[in-house]
Design a protein around this motif. Sequence first.
Motif, short mmCIF file in Angstrom:
data_model
loop_
_atom_site.label_atom_id
_atom_site.label_comp_id
_atom_site.label_asym_id
_atom_site.label_seq_id
_atom_site.Cartn_x
_atom_site.Cartn_y
_atom_site.Cartn_z
N THR A 134 -3.81 16.83 14.72
CA THR A 134 -4.67 15.98 13.91
C THR A 134 -3.78 14.98 13.17
O THR A 134 -2.56 15.06 13.23
N ASP A 135 -4.40 14.00 12.54
CA ASP A 135 -3.65 12.89 11.97
C ASP A 135 -4.33 12.43 10.69
O ASP A 135 -5.55 12.33 10.64
N ALA A 136 -3.53 12.17 9.67
CA ALA A 136 -4.04 11.56 8.44
C ALA A 136 -2.85 10.82 7.83
O ALA A 136 -1.76 11.39 7.75
N GLU A 187 -7.83 -0.92 17.09
CA GLU A 187 -8.36 0.26 16.38
C GLU A 187 -7.57 0.63 15.13
O GLU A 187 -8.14 1.10 14.14
N GLY A 188 -6.27 0.42 15.16
CA GLY A 188 -5.44 0.76 13.99
C GLY A 188 -5.87 -0.02 12.76
O GLY A 188 -5.83 0.51 11.63
N LEU A 189 -6.30 -1.27 12.94
CA LEU A 189 -6.75 -2.06 11.78
C LEU A 189 -8.07 -1.50 11.24
O LEU A 189 -8.32 -1.50 10.03
N THR A 190 -8.91 -0.99 12.14
CA THR A 190 -10.13 -0.33 11.67
C THR A 190 -9.76 0.82 10.74
O THR A 190 -10.37 1.01 9.68
N CYS A 191 -8.72 1.59 11.10
CA CYS A 191 -8.30 2.72 10.26
C CYS A 191 -7.80 2.23 8.91
O CYS A 191 -8.23 2.72 7.86
N ASP A 192 -6.90 1.24 8.91
CA ASP A 192 -6.33 0.75 7.65
C ASP A 192 -7.42 0.15 6.77
O ASP A 192 -7.49 0.41 5.56
N GLY A 300 -6.28 11.65 15.15
CA GLY A 300 -5.94 12.87 15.88
C GLY A 300 -6.18 12.74 17.36
O GLY A 300 -6.91 11.86 17.82
N TRP A 301 -5.51 13.62 18.10
CA TRP A 301 -5.56 13.58 19.56
C TRP A 301 -5.92 14.92 20.15
O TRP A 301 -5.61 15.97 19.58
N ASN A 302 -6.56 14.86 21.30
CA ASN A 302 -7.13 16.04 21.95
C ASN A 302 -6.80 15.97 23.43
O ASN A 302 -6.26 14.97 23.90
C1 GLC Z 1 -3.40 7.30 15.48
C2 GLC Z 1 -4.59 8.21 15.25
C3 GLC Z 1 -5.76 7.76 16.05
C4 GLC Z 1 -6.06 6.31 15.75
C5 GLC Z 1 -4.84 5.45 16.02
C6 GLC Z 1 -5.09 4.01 15.61
O1 GLC Z 1 -2.92 7.47 16.78
O2 GLC Z 1 -4.28 9.54 15.55
O3 GLC Z 1 -6.88 8.56 15.78
O4 GLC Z 1 -7.16 5.84 16.48
O5 GLC Z 1 -3.74 5.94 15.31
O6 GLC Z 1 -4.04 3.20 15.93
#
Ligand code: GLC
Length: 420
Positions: A134-136, A187-192, A300-302
């Motif tokens: 998992t990732d945070a 997707e990474g920008l969506t997270c940030d 997180g990855w599966n």
């Molecule tokens: C990381 C996270 C993943 C996310 C990604 C975005 O790999 O584990 O869930 O989508 O970063 O860049």
Amino acid sequence: MKFKTLLATAMMGMSLMAAKAMAVDLSIVSGATGGDLQFMQDELAAFAKDSGINVKIVPMPSSTTDQFGQYKLWLAAGNADIDIYQTDVIWAPQLADQFVDLTDAAKDVAKDHFPSIIQSQTVNGKLVAIPFFTDAPALYYRKDLLDKYKLTPPKTWDEMAKDAKTVLDGEKNADLQGFVFQGNAYEGLTCDALEWVKSNGGGQIVEPDGKISINNPKAIEAIERAKSWVGSISPKGVLAYQEEESRGVWQTGKSVFMRNWPYAYALGNKDDSAVKGKFDVVPLPAGSGDGAGSAATLGGWNLAVSKYSKHAEEAKKVVMFLASAKVQKDNALKQTHLPTIVSVYDDADVKKDQPVLVKWKDVFLAAVPRPSAPTKTKYNEVSNKFWTAVHDSLSGNGTTADNLKKLEAELTDLRGDGWK
Ligand code: GLC
């Protein structure tokens, strides 16, 4: 004697041939972030020795967005060459039909994982993928630089920006940046950006009940705040950074702060790192005003088995091995990847060698999911529209207020009479 030796040799040869005939070759696709590929290769080599199942790694780009695009094409074409996919936590609802059900394979171990992660990978009762790690994220900061200027790790974004400026002004080093993050349009920008918005009391883009909430003053304020960093404490180039570009700047000692996932911790403490022993992590800063508080996006990855695999039974064995407590412990120790199996956090070696993961568990437990569950098969489009609106705003392409208003209209269209 001679005859016996000959016979024994012949028998050994025969059993080797039989084993060879039974040996199975599979393929797994995996994104190449940090040391992930080497790690997987080592684990799979050990597995092959015991099982006779050889797994070839097909390396993929590190960007989850690029991976998703490619995998969708392969799966739509019924590609039988890839048996196992490493899948992002947000993909399960969108790809559920393309993977085999792992409920039976995981029946003895599913209870060992955090229930929320198993749930995120379960779609209409089908276990689409088994959790791998998992990732945070956290805020990485340079202890040495903060100490030098008598600063303590910031608790709010505004403090972070102020502290970064204090250090930059004091150091007068044109190579040094204040803050690096993931500003590329992906997707990474969506997270940030979800973290900026949520930590400012501006909601989760689309709420768990499906309501589109992104067009609100607190969200606008949060994105405007991030915009003010670009070209001041953050380089303009941050608008093209993903995880690995941020880590590159950070690990060569060229940034005071960084937002990144746990994997950068182990790498930052390797012998070849300029910041080895000079940094620590704290929860991401909070915004301001009502409802403000630190927010970390859940990642997180599966591991999933393709419905088109010709060796699904063997592939299931591989994913169960990679998701096992043994491999998760190795991954925690070598790569500071957060385990999804609860007991690994209590492992004596993990506690001793990577105590940071025990602290990090709390960040993970409070992490905010992206709206992939409520938006179902539309998540990728929702996220794409969100990161585009944010990237436009950060780049000065339209005002943030106009961009979020337009985004709200687009998401409303996309939802139609309900998320499906
Ligand atoms: C990381 C996270 C993943 C996310 C990604 C975005 O790999 O584990 O869930 O989508 O970063 O860049």
